[in-house]
Design an enzyme around this catalytic site. Structure first.
Site, PDB file in Angstrom:
ATOM      1  N   TYR A 180      24.119  15.625  60.247  1.00  0.00           N
ATOM      2  CA  TYR A 180      25.308  14.457  60.906  1.00  0.00           C
ATOM      3  C   TYR A 180      25.193  14.273  62.001  1.00  0.00           C
ATOM      4  CZ  TYR A 180      25.985  15.925  56.493  1.00  0.00           C
ATOM      5  OH  TYR A 180      25.780  16.784  54.520  1.00  0.00           O
ATOM      6  N   ARG A 325      27.979  31.214  48.936  1.00  0.00           N
ATOM      7  CA  ARG A 325      27.149  31.199  47.554  1.00  0.00           C
ATOM      8  C   ARG A 325      27.310  32.770  46.962  1.00  0.00           C
ATOM      9  NH1 ARG A 325      21.362  29.951  48.848  1.00  0.00           N
ATOM     10  NH2 ARG A 325      22.293  31.138  50.424  1.00  0.00           N
ATOM     11  N   CYS A 354      24.921  25.925  42.360  1.00  0.00           N
ATOM     12  CA  CYS A 354      25.655  25.242  42.485  1.00  0.00           C
ATOM     13  C   CYS A 354      25.621  24.100  43.760  1.00  0.00           C
ATOM     14  CB  CYS A 354      26.219  26.650  43.760  1.00  0.00           C
ATOM     15  SG  CYS A 354      25.079  27.658  45.008  1.00  0.00           S
ATOM     16  N   ASP A 650      19.803  29.464  24.696  1.00  0.00           N
ATOM     17  CA  ASP A 650      18.765  28.717  24.224  1.00  0.00           C
ATOM     18  C   ASP A 650      18.728  28.331  22.590  1.00  0.00           C
ATOM     19  OD1 ASP A 650      18.312  28.797  26.940  1.00  0.00           O
ATOM     20  OD2 ASP A 650      17.128  30.429  26.944  1.00  0.00           O
TER      21      ASP A 650
HETATM   22  P1  ADP Z   1      19.821  33.120  26.395  1.00  0.00           P
HETATM   23  O1  ADP Z   1      18.751  32.879  27.108  1.00  0.00           O
HETATM   24  O2  ADP Z   1      20.048  31.931  25.674  1.00  0.00           O
HETATM   25  O3  ADP Z   1      20.204  34.298  26.081  1.00  0.00           O
HETATM   26  P2  ADP Z   1      16.617  34.664  25.697  1.00  0.00           P
HETATM   27  O4  ADP Z   1      15.548  34.391  25.453  1.00  0.00           O
HETATM   28  O5  ADP Z   1      16.393  35.441  26.932  1.00  0.00           O
HETATM   29  O6  ADP Z   1      17.770  33.604  25.178  1.00  0.00           O
HETATM   30  O7  ADP Z   1      17.131  35.623  24.977  1.00  0.00           O
HETATM   31  C1  ADP Z   1      16.627  35.870  22.896  1.00  0.00           C
HETATM   32  C2  ADP Z   1      17.086  37.435  23.380  1.00  0.00           C
HETATM   33  O8  ADP Z   1      17.005  37.225  21.573  1.00  0.00           O
HETATM   34  C3  ADP Z   1      15.456  38.142  23.314  1.00  0.00           C
HETATM   35  O9  ADP Z   1      15.800  39.704  23.855  1.00  0.00           O
HETATM   36  C4  ADP Z   1      14.438  38.072  21.937  1.00  0.00           C
HETATM   37  O10 ADP Z   1      14.327  39.720  21.442  1.00  0.00           O
HETATM   38  C5  ADP Z   1      16.394  38.666  21.295  1.00  0.00           C
HETATM   39  N1  ADP Z   1      16.007  38.205  19.812  1.00  0.00           N
HETATM   40  C6  ADP Z   1      15.513  37.034  19.135  1.00  0.00           C
HETATM   41  N2  ADP Z   1      15.380  37.202  17.579  1.00  0.00           N
HETATM   42  C7  ADP Z   1      15.527  37.925  17.696  1.00  0.00           C
HETATM   43  C8  ADP Z   1      16.318  39.109  16.210  1.00  0.00           C
HETATM   44  N3  ADP Z   1      16.275  38.634  14.957  1.00  0.00           N
HETATM   45  N4  ADP Z   1      16.921  40.510  15.979  1.00  0.00           N
HETATM   46  C9  ADP Z   1      17.462  40.544  17.780  1.00  0.00           C
HETATM   47  N5  ADP Z   1      17.312  40.344  18.085  1.00  0.00           N
HETATM   48  C10 ADP Z   1      16.286  38.696  18.689  1.00  0.00           C
HETATM   49 FE1  SF4 Z   2      24.258  32.703  43.724  1.00  0.00          FE
HETATM   50 FE2  SF4 Z   2      22.800  30.907  41.253  1.00  0.00          FE
HETATM   51 FE3  SF4 Z   2      25.498  31.042  41.636  1.00  0.00          FE
HETATM   52 FE4  SF4 Z   2      24.343  29.750  43.233  1.00  0.00          FE
HETATM   53  S1  SF4 Z   2      24.317  29.279  41.136  1.00  0.00           S
HETATM   54  S2  SF4 Z   2      26.091  31.102  43.740  1.00  0.00           S
HETATM   55  S3  SF4 Z   2      22.922  30.469  43.881  1.00  0.00           S
HETATM   56  S4  SF4 Z   2      24.377  32.494  41.343  1.00  0.00           S
END
Ligand code: ADP
Ligand code: SF4
Length: 694
Positions: A180, A325, A354, A650
């Site tokens: 800046y 942070r 962030c 997810d």
């Molecule tokens: P998110 O980021 O949405 O939390 P992840 O992929 O990190 O999703 O976590 C999903 C979890 O769900 C995984 O640990 C997986 O083992 C578990 N999972 C998926 N299907 C089943 C199921 N039928 N019964 C129990 N656990 C499950």
């Molecule tokens: Fe820390 Fe990530 Fe939160 Fe930023 S978004 S404050 S880097 S945990």
């Protein structure tokens, strides 16, 4: 009451000119994506830090004049009397908790394009800042400031400082960092002037000195005046009579400001991602400042460990522990240290989501702290939770970031919570991802939540428990949450991003295969159109496994989206170090034996890359079949006493960790709430209404 006397030094007051910080925890200025357009959101965000024990709480950049206009990026304004009231909202909120309020007055100089005000940008010598940097690129070159321009900028700083004082700020900044205007005067390559403001280091320091002195004359009787300065580039420059130009500049200005706020020069080093930078990474650049000045010094370094904070003070590096942070991830960090609740600290993981919010032009979001930015809009307090409206029991299927956060917040609210996961270790995708090169700090997302859940009497955790619809119907819980995550597909896209089928051939893999231990035969091509960290980090991981790896992407850069998280340049350096060849703007269209067939996204020209194996880091699809099975049988659900089935994270919409944690949090906060509101809409506060002449 202070639990551990070893940390008492952190709670000592520090004098900053005429004001006194109640302790050494200093929330330094940082972008929040909040402006005068959402003053209540901004005030509540900053207030939460004060409530959490930060002795000083600062704004982000606050422009002194329309010639410092960074739009479309968000920034605050102190342009006229109209802006005072919305800032007063913030200072009042900070003062309520006994903290000081600081304002980072700022002139962007040549690094802003004044896209809204359409004023030719100001600069010492007409040299643009980061003009070729993708994302900030502009096609207007700055003006060369004349004597009047210099006087004007100083006057605007003074006018803004007087308004800031009226708004209740205790500490007023001069900004000479991060490219800046003040910084541009300090650095020889940007400052080619031959008048009193250019040439020798003393001359190049003059503009900053005059900004500080004028501000002190205007408000220094009752406000502390702080200088924020970047020292990385200056420290690398030799000086005739000093160890470096940084030493010379700090000596020249040594006792002029009431406080030195010292930092790095550009976002990737200043706000460094944990993938590349450790806690305290600024120290080698800023460690000398306290030896030169008698004024207090504040600096940052993603500090979350009180031992490291104490060491910074005892070793004479810093007087005040700066946090941006660390305080976003846990606004209550100082209070938790004071109360000896170290295991309750929600440590920043250094993912820089962030900062990506600022690049996106929206209010701040945080992976670890879903309440950041939502304090006013949604009424979410990071440490306070509504009591349950019913005694329903909650069953969460899936113990990834979404499931763990939903479980933790529901349990904090007082619900009986069960989390079942089919794997032996809860943590979901993080069990693999936190083992990838540089990502171990990301494991804090699961560690913090798992530890907290394990302490709670109303929580049952069941690893190694795969659930199907029958199991769920039998269990007798009233609230069902499906958080079963997503999977990587072998889908390919065209240059128009239209799906063009799946490359289901021998030796074609996805990150899920790598997670389960596959080591592909070399040479391996990592083909990435996910564009975030996974492609680059998988390539690095495979090299570490002994593979010979190349990387290709249809995007313009490797791991292109990491421009948003400050990681892009460092990822390139890492890929180079690992001898990973990078091809951009290229589509994978097929694989014939040991050859990947590629096509240029613009010219359609075909090419080949040698690849016995290919890892496609592309599209993720939700694991939603369990959810679909459940909701397809409403009668069985009501017979089983199930009141709701929800899908989060997810499994609902595959995204980054931040999205999964947020989805879990939102579910648990909304459970049993009568009124399902999206969020409160904030509105500007104005004195005069629209149409004011600037
Ligand atoms: P998110 O980021 O949405 O939390 P992840 O992929 O990190 O999703 O976590 C999903 C979890 O769900 C995984 O640990 C997986 O083992 C578990 N999972 C998926 N299907 C089943 C199921 N039928 N019964 C129990 N656990 C499950
Ligand atoms: Fe820390 Fe990530 Fe939160 Fe930023 S978004 S404050 S880097 S945990």
């Amino acid at each position: 009451m202070l639990k551990n006397p070893d940390y008492s030094i952190l709670f000592e007051p520090v004098k900053i000119g005429p004001v006194t910080a109640p302790n050494r925890f200093y929330q330094v200025p940082h972008a929040s994506g909040m402006t005068e357009a959402n003053p209540r959101v901004r005030a509540a965000f900053r207030e939460t830090k004060a409530e959490g024990g930060w002795g000083v709480v600062s704004t982000g950049a606050v422009s002194t004049h329309p010639s410092s206009d960074d739009s479309p990026l968000p920034f605050g304004r102190m342009w006229d009397e109209n802006d005072i009231r919305s800032h007063t909202l913030c200072t009042d909120a900070i003062h309520k908790h006994g903290s000081l309020a600081a304002v980072e007055l700022w002139h962007g100089g040549a690094s802003v394009m004044n896209r809204t005000s359409r004023i030719a940008p100001y600069s010492p010598s007409g040299i643009p800042w980061a003009a070729t940097h993708v994302g900030f690129m502009g096609n207007l070159r700055p003006r060369i400031m004349d004597e009047k321009d210099i006087r004007d900028v100083i006057q605007w700083q003074v006018d803004a400082a007087i308004r800031a004082k009226k708004a209740g700020f205790d500490i007023i900044y001069i900004y000479a960092g991060m490219g800046y205007l003040g910084y541009e005067f300090l650095i020889e390559e940007y400052n080619h002037r031959t008048d009193a403001y250019g040439g020798s280091t003393e001359n190049r320091t003059r503009f900053v000195r005059e900004l500080i002195e004028a501000t002190k004359d205007a408000v220094g009787d009752s406000c502390g005046v702080a200088l924020r300065i970047s020292l990385e580039e200056l420290r690398g420059k030799p000086s005739d009579n000093y160890q470096s130009e940084a030493h010379e500049v700090v000596t020249l200005l040594s006792d002029v400001p009431d406080l030195w706020d010292v930092k790095m020069d550009s976002s990737p080093t200043d706000c460094g991602a944990s993938r590349f930078w450790e806690e305290g990474s600024h120290e080698p650049i800023i460690d000398f400042v306290k030896k030169i000045t008698d004024k207090p010094v504040v600096g940052v370094g993603r500090f979350t460990s009180p031992d490291k904070m104490v060491s910074q003070i005892k070793r004479g590096i810093l007087d005040l522990i700066g946090g941006a942070r660390a305080g976003i991830a846990d606004p209550f960090l100082p209070k938790k240290i004071r109360e000896g609740r170290l295991e309750d600290i929600r440590e920043c993981i250094g993912c820089n989501i962030c900062i990506s919010s600022w690049h996106d032009g929206v209010p701040v979001r945080c992976t670890q702290n879903a309440t950041a930015g939502e304090e006013w809009r949604k009424g979410w307090h990071p440490e306070k939770f509504e009591t349950p409206g019913t005694d329903d029991a909650v069953l969460i299927v899936g113990g990834g970031p979404a499931g763990l956060e939903a479980g933790l917040i529901a349990a904090k609210r007082g619900y009986q919570v069960t989390i079942a996961d089919k794997t032996d270790t809860l943590g979901g995708r993080l069990n693999f991802e936190a083992s990838l090169p540089g990502l171990s700090a990301w494991g804090r997302v699961k560690d913090y939540r798992l530890y907290a859940l394990q302490q709670m009497a109303n929580v049952n955790l069941y690893p190694a428990s795969e659930m199907n619809a029958e199991d769920i119907l039998e269990l007798g819980h009233q609230r069902i949450v499906i958080a079963t995550g997503s999977y990587w597909t072998k889908m390919l896209w065209s240059s128009l991003e239209i799906p063009v089928g799946t490359l289901d051939k021998a030796n074609v893999y996805t990150p899920d295969d790598i997670a389960s231990g596959t080591v592909p035969e070399s040479p391996v091509l990592v083909y990435d159109f996910d564009n975030y960290y996974m492609g680059g980090v998988i390539a690095e991981h495979l090299v570490n496994q002994g593979c010979d790896v190349s990387y290709a992407t249809p995007a313009g850069h490797a791991s292109a989206w990491t421009l948003m998280t400050n990681e892009l340049p460092l990822i390139y350096q890492r890929l180079e170090e690992k001898h990973i060849d990078v091809t951009t703007q290229t589509l994978l269209t097929d694989k014939n034996n040991d050859i990947a067939i590629m096509r240029d996204v613009f010219t359609n020209k075909e090419s080949e890359i040698k690849a016995k194996s290919i890892v496609i880091v592309g599209h993720r699809a939700p694991n939603n079949s369990l959810y679909q099975t459940l909701i397809s049988q409403p009668d069985a659900l009501s017979e089983a006493g199930i009141k709701s089935v929800d899908i989060i994270g997810d499994a609902h919409a595959p995204g980054a960790l931040v999205h999964a944690v947020y989805a879990g949090h939102q579910y648990a906060r909304g459970l049993d709430q009568k009124e399902a509101k999206l969020y409160l809409r904030d509105l500007p506060i104005t004195e005069t209404g629209p149409g004011k002449v600037i």
